[in-house]
Design a protein around this motif. Structure first.
Motif, short mmCIF file in Angstrom:
data_model
loop_
_atom_site.label_atom_id
_atom_site.label_comp_id
_atom_site.label_asym_id
_atom_site.label_seq_id
_atom_site.Cartn_x
_atom_site.Cartn_y
_atom_site.Cartn_z
N CYS A 153 -6.95 -4.08 -6.15
CA CYS A 153 -6.27 -2.82 -5.84
C CYS A 153 -7.27 -1.66 -5.99
O CYS A 153 -8.04 -1.63 -6.95
CB CYS A 153 -5.11 -2.59 -6.82
SG CYS A 153 -3.80 -3.79 -6.58
N CYS B 231 -4.19 1.85 -9.97
CA CYS B 231 -4.66 0.61 -9.33
C CYS B 231 -4.84 -0.49 -10.38
O CYS B 231 -4.47 -1.65 -10.14
CB CYS B 231 -5.98 0.87 -8.59
SG CYS B 231 -5.75 1.94 -7.17
N MET C 52 -3.61 -2.78 -2.06
CA MET C 52 -4.09 -4.06 -2.58
C MET C 52 -5.38 -4.36 -1.84
O MET C 52 -5.54 -3.97 -0.68
CB MET C 52 -3.10 -5.17 -2.24
CG MET C 52 -1.93 -5.16 -3.14
SD MET C 52 -0.92 -6.59 -2.75
CE MET C 52 0.53 -6.10 -3.66
N ASP D 141 0.84 -1.21 0.00
CA ASP D 141 0.00 0.00 0.00
C ASP D 141 0.87 1.25 0.00
O ASP D 141 2.08 1.18 0.22
CB ASP D 141 -0.95 0.00 1.21
CG ASP D 141 -0.23 -0.05 2.55
OD1 ASP D 141 1.01 -0.01 2.58
OD2 ASP D 141 -0.90 -0.13 3.58
N ASP E 237 -3.04 -4.11 -10.58
CA ASP E 237 -3.79 -5.37 -10.73
C ASP E 237 -3.21 -6.20 -11.88
O ASP E 237 -3.08 -7.42 -11.78
CB ASP E 237 -5.28 -5.09 -11.00
CG ASP E 237 -6.06 -4.91 -9.72
OD1 ASP E 237 -5.64 -5.43 -8.66
OD2 ASP E 237 -7.10 -4.23 -9.76
#
Ligand SMILES: O=C1O[C@H](COP(=O)(O)O)[C@@H](O)[C@H](O)[C@H]1O
Length: 236
Positions: A152, A113, A180, A67, A117
């Motif tokens: 994510c 994000c 995540m 994170d 992923d």
């Protein structure tokens, strides 16, 4: 969850370290996901010291960031990036191609994000995830809520996260978190969980009740078959 009660922080760190080193000796080609924070820091310091004795077990290790605080400079003193760089990436000589990370101030956080992923899709699943737990039971920035998010995502930071020692010392507060999701964490092959802190006693007690609830994200770890939890007894 396999719970190991340890007499203090040092013992907790040592036991987690021995488990991790033995996993790396069995297979040095691992995707490791370390969380930031004080609970796991002692473990990272032991890994860094161990590099001097057995560098070979770290030479094929890839690290992925769990994170990041959003909207702060990645190179600043309070980012997860700097924390990982100082305590793991530099001491273990993790090269650029062996590091996967959220950018802390992306132009488009949603796209960032999605990119993470895709990285996880291509290079995952995570072999070993090293977690601490927030005072409110969060994992990464998966904060207590009436629902949790699998992949994510951009997270709204809870007051607990914003009052954590890392965030409190920031001159400019982060505006969101990048993290995540719970499914990504739970797809890790193995999870090492470190629980310590007088201020977490109440949450640890709830976690040990084995009731799974989105208001205590760490409770979802009861669904995972290989969680090794090292608990500092002074926290229970
Ligand atoms: O905010 C966070 O806190 C937890 C625990 O932090 P600690 O300093 O109390 O150990 C951390 O594991 C998590 O990754 C992070 O988002």
């Amino acid at each position: 969850m396999e719970i190991h009660y340890c007499s203090d922080y040092e013992k907790m760190t040592q036991m987690a370290f021995e488990r991790l080193i033995s996993e790396l000796r069995d297979n040095p080609e691992q995707l490791l996901c370390p969380s930031k924070g004080t609970s796991t820091l002692g473990l990272y310091k032991k890994m860094a010291a161990h590099y001097q004795k057995e560098a070979a077990i770290f030479e094929r290790l890839t690290i992925i960031k769990l994170d990041e605080w959003g909207g702060i400079p990645g190179c600043g003193p309070n980012s997860s990036e700097t924390h990982l760089k100082t305590y793991l990436l530099d001491p273990l000589k993790i090269t650029e191609e062996r590091y996967i990370s959220f950018d802390s101030s992306p132009v488009d956080a949603k796209k960032e994000c999605d990119r993470m992923d895709n990285e996880i899709q291509e290079r995952g699943p995570i072999d070993i995830c090293i977690l601490g737990m927030g005072k409110n039971g969060h994992l990464g920035f998966n904060e207590p809520a009436n629902h949790l998010i699998p992949n994510c995502h951009i997270a709204e930071l809870s007051p607990t996260s914003l009052m954590s020692s890392m965030a409190e010392s920031m001159p400019d507060k982060p505006s969101y978190g990048l993290t995540m999701g719970m499914a990504t964490i739970l797809q890790s092959k193995k999870i090492i969980l470190l629980l310590t802190g007088e201020d977490k006693k109440h949450t640890i007690k709830k976690l040990l009740n084995k009731e799974i609830t989105s208001f205590l994200p760490a409770s979802f770890l009861w669904l995972h078959p290989q969680v090794y939890c090292y608990l500092d007894k002074s926290s229970v």
